[in-house]
Design a protein around this motif. Sequence first.
Motif, PDB file in Angstrom:
ATOM      1  N   GLN A  17       0.824  -1.209   0.000  1.00 22.60           N
ATOM      2  CA  GLN A  17       0.000   0.000   0.000  1.00 22.60           C
ATOM      3  C   GLN A  17       0.860   1.261   0.000  1.00 22.60           C
ATOM      4  O   GLN A  17       0.567   2.232  -0.717  1.00 22.60           O
ATOM      5  N   ILE A  18       1.924   1.250   0.790  1.00 21.23           N
ATOM      6  CA  ILE A  18       2.780   2.431   0.882  1.00 21.23           C
ATOM      7  C   ILE A  18       3.515   2.668  -0.436  1.00 21.23           C
ATOM      8  O   ILE A  18       3.612   3.815  -0.913  1.00 21.23           O
ATOM      9  N   CYS A  19       4.029   1.618  -1.048  1.00 23.36           N
ATOM     10  CA  CYS A  19       4.732   1.786  -2.324  1.00 23.36           C
ATOM     11  C   CYS A  19       3.798   2.352  -3.397  1.00 23.36           C
ATOM     12  O   CYS A  19       4.186   3.258  -4.154  1.00 23.36           O
ATOM     13  N   GLN A 202      -1.802   0.404  12.730  1.00 23.74           N
ATOM     14  CA  GLN A 202      -2.218   1.806  12.654  1.00 23.74           C
ATOM     15  C   GLN A 202      -1.024   2.728  12.442  1.00 23.74           C
ATOM     16  O   GLN A 202      -1.107   3.704  11.684  1.00 23.74           O
ATOM     17  N   VAL A 203       0.077   2.431  13.124  1.00 28.59           N
ATOM     18  CA  VAL A 203       1.297   3.213  12.898  1.00 28.59           C
ATOM     19  C   VAL A 203       1.737   3.071  11.444  1.00 28.59           C
ATOM     20  O   VAL A 203       2.045   4.059  10.766  1.00 28.59           O
ATOM     21  N   LEU A 208       1.344   6.976   4.948  1.00 27.08           N
ATOM     22  CA  LEU A 208       0.924   7.639   3.703  1.00 27.08           C
ATOM     23  C   LEU A 208       0.181   8.948   3.941  1.00 27.08           C
ATOM     24  O   LEU A 208       0.537   9.972   3.334  1.00 27.08           O
ATOM     25  N   PRO A 209      -0.864   8.985   4.779  1.00 27.21           N
ATOM     26  CA  PRO A 209      -1.545  10.264   4.974  1.00 27.21           C
ATOM     27  C   PRO A 209      -0.649  11.339   5.569  1.00 27.21           C
ATOM     28  O   PRO A 209      -0.792  12.517   5.228  1.00 27.21           O
ATOM     29  N   LEU A 214       2.603  16.230   3.960  1.00 29.95           N
ATOM     30  CA  LEU A 214       3.821  17.043   4.043  1.00 29.95           C
ATOM     31  C   LEU A 214       4.396  17.319   2.654  1.00 29.95           C
ATOM     32  O   LEU A 214       4.936  18.403   2.408  1.00 29.95           O
ATOM     33  N   ILE A 215       4.263  16.355   1.755  1.00 28.22           N
ATOM     34  CA  ILE A 215       4.697  16.571   0.372  1.00 28.22           C
ATOM     35  C   ILE A 215       3.865  17.668  -0.278  1.00 28.22           C
ATOM     36  O   ILE A 215       4.399  18.603  -0.892  1.00 28.22           O
ATOM     37  N   GLU A 216       2.556  17.556  -0.166  1.00 26.28           N
ATOM     38  CA  GLU A 216       1.664  18.530  -0.804  1.00 26.28           C
ATOM     39  C   GLU A 216       1.894  19.942  -0.270  1.00 26.28           C
ATOM     40  O   GLU A 216       1.814  20.916  -1.012  1.00 26.28           O
ATOM     41  N   ARG A 217       2.171  20.054   1.004  1.00 25.11           N
ATOM     42  CA  ARG A 217       2.393  21.372   1.597  1.00 25.11           C
ATOM     43  C   ARG A 217       3.666  22.050   1.079  1.00 25.11           C
ATOM     44  O   ARG A 217       3.742  23.271   1.046  1.00 25.11           O
ATOM     45  N   ASN A 218       4.657  21.242   0.685  1.00 19.24           N
ATOM     46  CA  ASN A 218       5.984  21.816   0.468  1.00 19.24           C
ATOM     47  C   ASN A 218       6.622  21.551  -0.894  1.00 19.24           C
ATOM     48  O   ASN A 218       7.654  22.145  -1.207  1.00 19.24           O
TER      49      ASN A 218
END
Length: 299
Positions: A17-19, A202-203, A208-209, A214-218
């Motif tokens: 899922q992360i990849c 959960q960790v 991803l979220p 953080l990617i979208e912000r910067n």
Amino acid sequence: MDFKEKVAESYRQIQDQICKGLEEADGLGRFEEEVWEREGGGGGRTRIMQGGAVIDRGGVNFSAVHGKLPEQIKKSFGVDEDDFFATGVSIVIHPVNPWIPIIHMNIRYFELNEKVRWFGGGIDVTPHYIIEEDARFFHSYLKDICDQSSPLFYADFKSWADRYFYINHRKETRGIGGIFYDRLDPEKSGLSYGEILNFSEQVGNSFLPIYTELIERNKDKSYSDKHKTWQALRRGRYVEFNLVYDAGTKFGLETNGRIESILMSLPPQANWHYNFKPEQGSEEEKTLGLLKQGIEWIS
């Protein structure tokens, strides 16, 4: 399916899922996979992205290994038995843009027998430039996850991360911390093994979220050669911690782990500058001033 196989399968799915999510967030880069076997038992899947639009180098690794514990590890763990099983997912992402932070996550399960088994892991962020709003978002997200399992987890694990991710010879933290826990079992947590697995998942699912936000912000922020120079110096601090202090790196090397997978945490390039002094009032000076233990990012 016994419990350890259930944990390993869950971790495989988290890696997948992360990849997938990171490839979507990057837009250009793709993970290359190498399936490997460990001499002595087990193996894993190493997935590396290099030269992406957002990700300079990133690794999302899964492993499930078994075999005999070396004597030094047995002494460290305080155990007599040596037949072990260990599985986990380990992630380190080094971004292109210096305004996007480095991120690390690890979730893992270790078992000697039915009575000696535990979970460990955590997630932490190492900004090149500390952005306080981003730090508050990150820690608030982690607190929400922790509170779902125990009201004690966030404060305990946040403090543990501050202590663990500390570069003692520099007298500074590696970044803004996060959460870190080890040898978590029912006796220490008050939870069942199934409930601890749920917390571990959960960790893992928080990665991803958190990072895509953080990617979208910067990702669209402009940067100069000065910013890239500072990024390379901050990467150097990351290298120092991983090679001098990181327990996971030491465990991998001492149990005959796969070198390429262990050292995938290192950036493609890092610099060291003799006796570097930031300009007074600069963003670099501000970041250095916030690399301290015990900062409460959320009230």
